[in-house]
Design a protein around this motif. Structure first.
Motif, PDB file in Angstrom:
ATOM      1  N   VAL A  28       0.833  -1.199   0.000  1.00 33.87           N
ATOM      2  CA  VAL A  28       0.000   0.000   0.000  1.00 33.87           C
ATOM      3  C   VAL A  28       0.873   1.256   0.000  1.00 33.87           C
ATOM      4  CG1 VAL A  28      -1.690   1.349   1.324  1.00 33.87           C
ATOM      5  CG2 VAL A  28      -1.894  -1.157   1.210  1.00 33.87           C
ATOM      6  N   ARG A  29       0.537   2.164  -0.899  1.00 38.43           N
ATOM      7  CA  ARG A  29       1.115   3.506  -0.873  1.00 38.43           C
ATOM      8  C   ARG A  29      -0.009   4.479  -0.559  1.00 38.43           C
ATOM      9  NH1 ARG A  29       3.640   4.755  -6.133  1.00 38.43           N
ATOM     10  NH2 ARG A  29       5.342   3.443  -5.441  1.00 38.43           N
ATOM     11  N   LEU A  30       0.194   5.330   0.428  1.00 40.52           N
ATOM     12  CA  LEU A  30      -0.857   6.207   0.937  1.00 40.52           C
ATOM     13  C   LEU A  30      -0.485   7.676   0.714  1.00 40.52           C
ATOM     14  CD1 LEU A  30      -3.416   6.723   2.714  1.00 40.52           C
ATOM     15  CD2 LEU A  30      -1.891   6.586   4.703  1.00 40.52           C
ATOM     16  N   LEU A  31      -1.386   8.411   0.082  1.00 36.26           N
ATOM     17  CA  LEU A  31      -1.231   9.862  -0.036  1.00 36.26           C
ATOM     18  C   LEU A  31      -1.840  10.500   1.206  1.00 36.26           C
ATOM     19  CD1 LEU A  31      -0.377  12.255  -1.922  1.00 36.26           C
ATOM     20  CD2 LEU A  31      -2.768  12.336  -2.663  1.00 36.26           C
ATOM     21  N   TYR A  32      -1.043  11.326   1.893  1.00 36.64           N
ATOM     22  CA  TYR A  32      -1.557  11.994   3.093  1.00 36.64           C
ATOM     23  C   TYR A  32      -1.118  13.452   3.076  1.00 36.64           C
ATOM     24  CZ  TYR A  32       3.142  11.951   5.077  1.00 36.64           C
ATOM     25  OH  TYR A  32       4.483  12.174   5.284  1.00 36.64           O
ATOM     26  N   ARG A  33      -1.924  14.298   3.697  1.00 32.14           N
ATOM     27  CA  ARG A  33      -1.600  15.723   3.730  1.00 32.14           C
ATOM     28  C   ARG A  33      -0.799  16.115   4.965  1.00 32.14           C
ATOM     29  NH1 ARG A  33      -7.038  18.947   1.963  1.00 32.14           N
ATOM     30  NH2 ARG A  33      -8.030  17.342   3.212  1.00 32.14           N
ATOM     31  N   ILE A  63       0.781   7.336  -7.510  1.00 31.97           N
ATOM     32  CA  ILE A  63       0.284   6.176  -8.263  1.00 31.97           C
ATOM     33  C   ILE A  63       1.357   5.497  -9.108  1.00 31.97           C
ATOM     34  CG2 ILE A  63      -2.042   7.184  -8.367  1.00 31.97           C
ATOM     35  CD1 ILE A  63      -1.467   7.569 -11.427  1.00 31.97           C
ATOM     36  N   GLU A  64       2.538   6.064  -9.165  1.00 27.19           N
ATOM     37  CA  GLU A  64       3.582   5.516 -10.038  1.00 27.19           C
ATOM     38  C   GLU A  64       3.879   4.057  -9.682  1.00 27.19           C
ATOM     39  OE1 GLU A  64       8.139   6.562 -11.505  1.00 27.19           O
ATOM     40  OE2 GLU A  64       7.258   7.632  -9.816  1.00 27.19           O
ATOM     41  N   GLY A  65       3.722   3.165 -10.652  1.00 23.44           N
ATOM     42  CA  GLY A  65       4.099   1.769 -10.478  1.00 23.44           C
ATOM     43  C   GLY A  65       3.089   0.893  -9.763  1.00 23.44           C
ATOM     44  N   VAL A  66       1.891   1.414  -9.445  1.00 23.35           N
ATOM     45  CA  VAL A  66       0.905   0.580  -8.761  1.00 23.35           C
ATOM     46  C   VAL A  66       0.038  -0.159  -9.781  1.00 23.35           C
ATOM     47  CG1 VAL A  66       0.884   2.102  -6.756  1.00 23.35           C
ATOM     48  CG2 VAL A  66      -0.873   2.394  -8.538  1.00 23.35           C
ATOM     49  N   ASP A  67      -0.715  -1.142  -9.299  1.00 22.56           N
ATOM     50  CA  ASP A  67      -1.620  -1.917 -10.156  1.00 22.56           C
ATOM     51  C   ASP A  67      -3.024  -1.344 -10.177  1.00 22.56           C
ATOM     52  OD1 ASP A  67       0.431  -3.901 -10.576  1.00 22.56           O
ATOM     53  OD2 ASP A  67      -0.015  -4.646  -8.566  1.00 22.56           O
ATOM     54  N   GLY A  68      -3.399  -0.651  -9.114  1.00 15.83           N
ATOM     55  CA  GLY A  68      -4.737  -0.083  -9.017  1.00 15.83           C
ATOM     56  C   GLY A  68      -4.770   1.016  -7.974  1.00 15.83           C
ATOM     57  N   VAL A  69      -5.870   1.762  -7.991  1.00 11.81           N
ATOM     58  CA  VAL A  69      -5.994   2.938  -7.124  1.00 11.81           C
ATOM     59  C   VAL A  69      -7.360   2.900  -6.438  1.00 11.81           C
ATOM     60  CG1 VAL A  69      -5.983   5.469  -7.041  1.00 11.81           C
ATOM     61  CG2 VAL A  69      -4.524   4.270  -8.700  1.00 11.81           C
ATOM     62  N   CYS A  70      -7.385   3.201  -5.145  1.00 14.91           N
ATOM     63  CA  CYS A  70      -8.637   3.344  -4.383  1.00 14.91           C
ATOM     64  C   CYS A  70      -8.774   4.808  -3.975  1.00 14.91           C
ATOM     65  CB  CYS A  70      -8.614   2.483  -3.128  1.00 14.91           C
ATOM     66  SG  CYS A  70      -8.501   0.708  -3.436  1.00 14.91           S
ATOM     67  N   VAL A  71      -9.908   5.406  -4.319  1.00 15.84           N
ATOM     68  CA  VAL A  71     -10.124   6.837  -4.081  1.00 15.84           C
ATOM     69  C   VAL A  71     -11.285   6.984  -3.103  1.00 15.84           C
ATOM     70  CG1 VAL A  71     -10.568   9.077  -5.141  1.00 15.84           C
ATOM     71  CG2 VAL A  71      -9.361   7.286  -6.448  1.00 15.84           C
TER      72      VAL A  71
END
Length: 202
Positions: A28-33, A63-71
């Motif tokens: 998991v890669r997580l975008l956080y503020r 998202i670089e290099g991931v297989d899918g994205v959850c928004v």
């Protein structure tokens, strides 16, 4: 899916999405503020990427290099007019196209299944923003799963129902919603669909 990016993973439902993805053995890669919003239990288990969804470069980086994205973008109960959610959605779609990432699940609201006359006035501005998100999603030419939950309940997991283009009930456990957000990425029957979800027999 082996590796996913989660956008909005520090909110009530988002943390459940991260927990479930980790339990499932995904990277998991997580975008956080803000680091203050990142639960301690994620540190060392999740690849953390600080940024903001309204910044295109941050979207591309997460998202670089991931297989899918959850928004799972939200407003933390703020109901005033905003374009942050749709701007973030547009940035993510653009970044996914640039990075050749095809599949994403995205959460909006089951109010979109109803005519405006049946939506409480206090939710009209947020609903307008969700409609913009849905229009962008449908026009993306990507493999999307648009998830429109009703009331998201802080209650234990139970059996649930998913229908296309209609709302099957009035509430859904945050744990079950999180499960479907992740699992639907590997469920071809939901690709390109607008999915209603609710507790079974709700």
């Amino acid at each position: 899916m082996q590796r996913i990016a989660i956008i909005g993973g520090t909110g009530m439902t988002g943390v459940c999405v991260v927990d479930y993805a980790l339990q499932k053995g995904l990277q998991v890669r997580l975008l956080y503020r803000s680091e203050a919003t990142v639960p301690e239990r994620f540190k060392g288990k999740v690849e953390l990427c600080q940024g903001n969804v309204v910044n295109y470069d941050d979207c591309k980086r997460v998202i670089e290099g991931v297989d899918g994205v959850c928004v799972i973008l939200g407003t933390r109960n703020k109901l005033q007019a905003t374009t942050e959610l749709s701007r973030g959605t547009a940035n993510l779609i653009q970044a996914m196209n640039a990075e050749n990432i095809k599949r994403f699940s995205i959460v909006m609201s089951s109010f979109l299944f109803r005519p405006d006359s049946e939506v409480p006035a206090m939710f009209h501005r947020l609903n307008d923003e969700h409609r913009r998100m849905l229009e962008l999603t449908k026009a993306s030419n990507l493999e999307f799963i648009a998830i429109l939950p009703p009331h998201i309940a802080d209650e234990p997991s139970t059996a649930y129902t998913v229908l296309h283009d209609e709302a099957p009930g009035r509430s859904i456990s945050k744990y079950d919603l999180a499960k479907f957000i992740v699992d639907s990425l590997d469920q071809p029957e939901h690709l390109g669909q607008v999915c209603g979800i609710a507790k079974k027999n709700d």
